[in-house]
Design a protein around this motif. Structure first.
Motif, PDB file in Angstrom:
ATOM      1  N   GLU A   1     -35.603  48.452   7.862  1.00 17.62           N
ATOM      2  CA  GLU A   1     -36.528  47.318   7.867  1.00 17.62           C
ATOM      3  C   GLU A   1     -37.687  47.618   6.929  1.00 17.62           C
ATOM      4  OE1 GLU A   1     -39.121  44.357  10.718  1.00 17.62           O
ATOM      5  OE2 GLU A   1     -37.534  45.615  11.538  1.00 17.62           O
ATOM      6  N   VAL A   2     -38.032  46.639   6.111  1.00 20.68           N
ATOM      7  CA  VAL A   2     -39.179  46.758   5.206  1.00 20.68           C
ATOM      8  C   VAL A   2     -40.436  46.496   6.025  1.00 20.68           C
ATOM      9  CG1 VAL A   2     -40.274  45.915   3.115  1.00 20.68           C
ATOM     10  CG2 VAL A   2     -37.783  46.030   3.251  1.00 20.68           C
ATOM     11  N   GLN A   3     -41.292  47.503   6.143  1.00 23.35           N
ATOM     12  CA  GLN A   3     -42.478  47.392   6.979  1.00 23.35           C
ATOM     13  C   GLN A   3     -43.629  46.708   6.251  1.00 23.35           C
ATOM     14  OE1 GLN A   3     -43.041  51.509   8.128  1.00 23.35           O
ATOM     15  NE2 GLN A   3     -41.885  51.205  10.016  1.00 23.35           N
ATOM     16  N   ARG A   4     -43.837  47.025   4.992  1.00 23.00           N
ATOM     17  CA  ARG A   4     -44.925  46.392   4.245  1.00 23.00           C
ATOM     18  C   ARG A   4     -44.707  46.599   2.754  1.00 23.00           C
ATOM     19  NH1 ARG A   4     -50.242  50.333   4.899  1.00 23.00           N
ATOM     20  NH2 ARG A   4     -49.182  52.335   4.595  1.00 23.00           N
ATOM     21  N   THR A   5     -45.449  45.829   1.966  1.00 26.07           N
ATOM     22  CA  THR A   5     -45.421  45.936   0.512  1.00 26.07           C
ATOM     23  C   THR A   5     -46.756  46.475   0.025  1.00 26.07           C
ATOM     24  OG1 THR A   5     -46.145  43.641   0.282  1.00 26.07           O
ATOM     25  CG2 THR A   5     -43.770  44.056   0.281  1.00 26.07           C
ATOM     26  N   LEU A   6     -46.701  47.226  -1.053  1.00 25.39           N
ATOM     27  CA  LEU A   6     -47.895  47.834  -1.646  1.00 25.39           C
ATOM     28  C   LEU A   6     -47.948  47.444  -3.114  1.00 25.39           C
ATOM     29  CD1 LEU A   6     -47.460  51.418  -0.113  1.00 25.39           C
ATOM     30  CD2 LEU A   6     -48.865  49.571   0.779  1.00 25.39           C
ATOM     31  N   GLY A   7     -48.991  46.736  -3.519  1.00 27.86           N
ATOM     32  CA  GLY A   7     -49.115  46.340  -4.921  1.00 27.86           C
ATOM     33  C   GLY A   7     -49.293  44.841  -5.069  1.00 27.86           C
ATOM     34  N   MET A   8     -48.983  44.345  -6.265  1.00 28.55           N
ATOM     35  CA  MET A   8     -49.198  42.944  -6.585  1.00 28.55           C
ATOM     36  C   MET A   8     -48.113  42.045  -5.999  1.00 28.55           C
ATOM     37  SD  MET A   8     -50.374  43.395 -10.560  1.00 28.55           S
ATOM     38  CE  MET A   8     -50.508  41.621 -10.765  1.00 28.55           C
ATOM     39  N   SER A   9     -46.889  42.507  -5.979  1.00 28.70           N
ATOM     40  CA  SER A   9     -45.792  41.685  -5.482  1.00 28.70           C
ATOM     41  C   SER A   9     -45.704  41.766  -3.962  1.00 28.70           C
ATOM     42  CB  SER A   9     -44.469  42.147  -6.107  1.00 28.70           C
ATOM     43  OG  SER A   9     -43.400  41.370  -5.625  1.00 28.70           O
ATOM     44  N   HIS A  10     -45.246  40.673  -3.331  1.00 28.38           N
ATOM     45  CA  HIS A  10     -45.144  40.614  -1.880  1.00 28.38           C
ATOM     46  C   HIS A  10     -43.729  40.264  -1.419  1.00 28.38           C
ATOM     47  CE1 HIS A  10     -49.477  41.030  -1.376  1.00 28.38           C
ATOM     48  NE2 HIS A  10     -49.637  40.134  -2.337  1.00 28.38           N
ATOM     49  N   ASP A  11     -42.745  40.488  -2.262  1.00 32.55           N
ATOM     50  CA  ASP A  11     -41.353  40.246  -1.875  1.00 32.55           C
ATOM     51  C   ASP A  11     -40.847  41.461  -1.097  1.00 32.55           C
ATOM     52  OD1 ASP A  11     -38.793  39.447  -1.550  1.00 32.55           O
ATOM     53  OD2 ASP A  11     -38.337  39.190  -3.680  1.00 32.55           O
ATOM     54  N   ARG A  12     -40.412  41.245   0.150  1.00 33.88           N
ATOM     55  CA  ARG A  12     -40.010  42.332   1.031  1.00 33.88           C
ATOM     56  C   ARG A  12     -38.500  42.563   1.056  1.00 33.88           C
ATOM     57  NH1 ARG A  12     -42.246  40.979   6.707  1.00 33.88           N
ATOM     58  NH2 ARG A  12     -41.328  43.023   7.144  1.00 33.88           N
ATOM     59  N   HIS A  13     -37.744  41.918   0.198  1.00 33.05           N
ATOM     60  CA  HIS A  13     -36.297  42.077   0.196  1.00 33.05           C
ATOM     61  C   HIS A  13     -35.898  43.326  -0.587  1.00 33.05           C
ATOM     62  CE1 HIS A  13     -36.608  37.863   1.397  1.00 33.05           C
ATOM     63  NE2 HIS A  13     -35.376  37.960   1.850  1.00 33.05           N
ATOM     64  N   VAL A  14     -34.980  44.094  -0.026  1.00 34.51           N
ATOM     65  CA  VAL A  14     -34.404  45.259  -0.684  1.00 34.51           C
ATOM     66  C   VAL A  14     -32.886  45.170  -0.581  1.00 34.51           C
ATOM     67  CG1 VAL A  14     -36.395  46.757  -0.269  1.00 34.51           C
ATOM     68  CG2 VAL A  14     -34.544  46.661   1.413  1.00 34.51           C
ATOM     69  N   ALA A  15     -32.211  45.954  -1.419  1.00 37.67           N
ATOM     70  CA  ALA A  15     -30.747  45.993  -1.424  1.00 37.67           C
ATOM     71  C   ALA A  15     -30.290  47.332  -0.856  1.00 37.67           C
ATOM     72  CB  ALA A  15     -30.204  45.804  -2.839  1.00 37.67           C
ATOM     73  N   ALA A  16     -29.538  47.292   0.240  1.00 37.40           N
ATOM     74  CA  ALA A  16     -29.010  48.485   0.893  1.00 37.40           C
ATOM     75  C   ALA A  16     -27.498  48.524   0.710  1.00 37.40           C
ATOM     76  CB  ALA A  16     -29.362  48.500   2.375  1.00 37.40           C
ATOM     77  N   THR A  17     -26.964  49.688   0.316  1.00 36.28           N
ATOM     78  CA  THR A  17     -25.529  49.848   0.099  1.00 36.28           C
ATOM     79  C   THR A  17     -25.043  51.126   0.772  1.00 36.28           C
ATOM     80  OG1 THR A  17     -25.943  50.993  -2.003  1.00 36.28           O
ATOM     81  CG2 THR A  17     -25.540  48.606  -2.098  1.00 36.28           C
ATOM     82  N   ALA A  18     -23.785  51.114   1.171  1.00 30.65           N
ATOM     83  CA  ALA A  18     -23.127  52.286   1.766  1.00 30.65           C
ATOM     84  C   ALA A  18     -21.831  52.539   1.013  1.00 30.65           C
ATOM     85  CB  ALA A  18     -22.854  52.059   3.251  1.00 30.65           C
ATOM     86  N   HIS A  19     -21.581  53.805   0.653  1.00 31.69           N
ATOM     87  CA  HIS A  19     -20.402  54.190  -0.114  1.00 31.69           C
ATOM     88  C   HIS A  19     -19.635  55.294   0.622  1.00 31.69           C
ATOM     89  CE1 HIS A  19     -23.003  52.324  -3.155  1.00 31.69           C
ATOM     90  NE2 HIS A  19     -21.896  52.060  -3.830  1.00 31.69           N
ATOM     91  N   THR A  20     -18.336  55.333   0.402  1.00 31.30           N
ATOM     92  CA  THR A  20     -17.476  56.366   0.964  1.00 31.30           C
ATOM     93  C   THR A  20     -17.655  57.666   0.187  1.00 31.30           C
ATOM     94  OG1 THR A  20     -15.631  55.778  -0.481  1.00 31.30           O
ATOM     95  CG2 THR A  20     -15.822  54.585   1.618  1.00 31.30           C
ATOM     96  N   PRO A  21     -17.134  58.774   0.700  1.00 30.74           N
ATOM     97  CA  PRO A  21     -17.204  60.029  -0.078  1.00 30.74           C
ATOM     98  C   PRO A  21     -16.511  59.945  -1.428  1.00 30.74           C
ATOM     99  CG  PRO A  21     -16.708  60.502   2.228  1.00 30.74           C
ATOM    100  CD  PRO A  21     -16.651  59.007   2.075  1.00 30.74           C
ATOM    101  N   GLN A  22     -15.576  59.010  -1.585  1.00 32.55           N
ATOM    102  CA  GLN A  22     -14.913  58.828  -2.874  1.00 32.55           C
ATOM    103  C   GLN A  22     -15.686  57.921  -3.819  1.00 32.55           C
ATOM    104  OE1 GLN A  22     -12.320  60.609  -3.621  1.00 32.55           O
ATOM    105  NE2 GLN A  22     -12.119  61.473  -1.552  1.00 32.55           N
ATOM    106  N   GLY A  23     -16.797  57.336  -3.333  1.00 34.71           N
ATOM    107  CA  GLY A  23     -17.613  56.478  -4.169  1.00 34.71           C
ATOM    108  C   GLY A  23     -17.323  55.001  -4.061  1.00 34.71           C
ATOM    109  N   PHE A  24     -16.452  54.584  -3.140  1.00 39.66           N
ATOM    110  CA  PHE A  24     -16.133  53.170  -2.989  1.00 39.66           C
ATOM    111  C   PHE A  24     -17.181  52.481  -2.114  1.00 39.66           C
ATOM    112  CE2 PHE A  24     -12.011  55.266  -3.692  1.00 39.66           C
ATOM    113  CZ  PHE A  24     -11.589  54.576  -4.828  1.00 39.66           C
TER     114      PHE A  24
END
Length: 240
Positions: free
Chosen positions: A71-94
């Motif tokens: 969870e994005v708790q807060r933003t620091l700086g000029m921008s206030h967009d709290r969306h981030v991209a989270a990814t999960a990969h296998t040990p083989q990189g998939f």
């Protein structure tokens, strides 16, 4: 003689390199001890810079269940967009799954043994950092998680029933702990939002108070100049 020694050295180096490049399961010292898994649970907060990416690796066995929440708790700086991209990969990189939200979860069963990669990207904010709280790990269910299963088979039915009940209580407490951590994420994010709104209201009220006082001073000054009558003398008389 020298070519023979040189050829033998190359053979030894090839054997050593081939042995070190093999991907093997982490083994324990004796057969009675479980395989090494390392730390299975992690929860902490990180700050991702503008346009940056942070990655983590978690070891898991084939028979585990992986959970990952953020969870994005807060933003620091000029921008206030709290969306981030989270990814999960296998040990083989998939790629396993992707989440692009303010808060999210990625849960899956581990079908192979190795280090699973988790990444968080702050690509939406080019002029501001984000503080993200993470909670991820792996847990195992079933007899494979207990290295003394053969010894426990020799116990009586009463102890087996107690063990089964204890294990169920343990899993229920563990899942309660997961939900508690997710609720704690939202509580922290709400706290930062409340603090930000509090500071915003204070600064805006202070600015409005200063504008009101300044406008009153300016009105008084111009009204005073409007009714200011210049002194007249015999040499300086007002014209008709």
């Amino acid at each position: 003689m020298f070519p023979l020694l040189f050829g033998a050295g190359l053979v030894v180096l090839n054997l050593v390199s081939s042995a070190t490049s093999q991907k093997t399961e982490p083994l324990s010292g004796t057969g009675d001890q479980p395989l090494f898994r390392g730390a299975d649970r992690h929860d902490f907060a990180i700050v991702i810079p503008p346009g940056g990416t942070e990655c983590f690796w978690q070891f898991a066995h084939q028979t585990g269940y992986f959970y990952f929440s953020y969870e994005v708790q807060r933003t620091l700086g000029m921008s206030h967009d709290r969306h981030v991209a989270a990814t999960a990969h296998t040990p083989q990189g998939f790629l396993i799954e992707t989440s692009k939200h303010v808060r999210g979860q990625i849960n899956f069963s581990t079908h192979e043994t190795g280090f699973y990669q988790l990444c968080l990207a702050n690509q939406q904010n080019r002029f501001g950092s984000v503080q993200v709280y993470l909670n991820f790990g792996v847990f195992y269910e079933g007899p494979e998680m207990d290295h003394k299963e053969n010894e426990r088979k020799q116990l009586n039915d009463t102890l087996d029933a107690i063990e089964e009940s204890t294990r169920k209580v343990y899993y229920n407490i563990f899942h309660m702990w997961r939900h508690y951590n997710f609720a704690r994420m939202r509580k922290t994010a709400d706290f930062f939002l409340l603090q930000s709104n509090y500071n915003y209201v204070n600064w805006w009220s202070t600015a409005q108070s200063l504008v009101i006082v300044l406008s009153g001073i300016l009105q008084l000054y111009f009204l005073k100049r409007l009714f200011n009558i210049p002194m007249t003398t015999e040499t300086q008389k007002p014209r008709c």
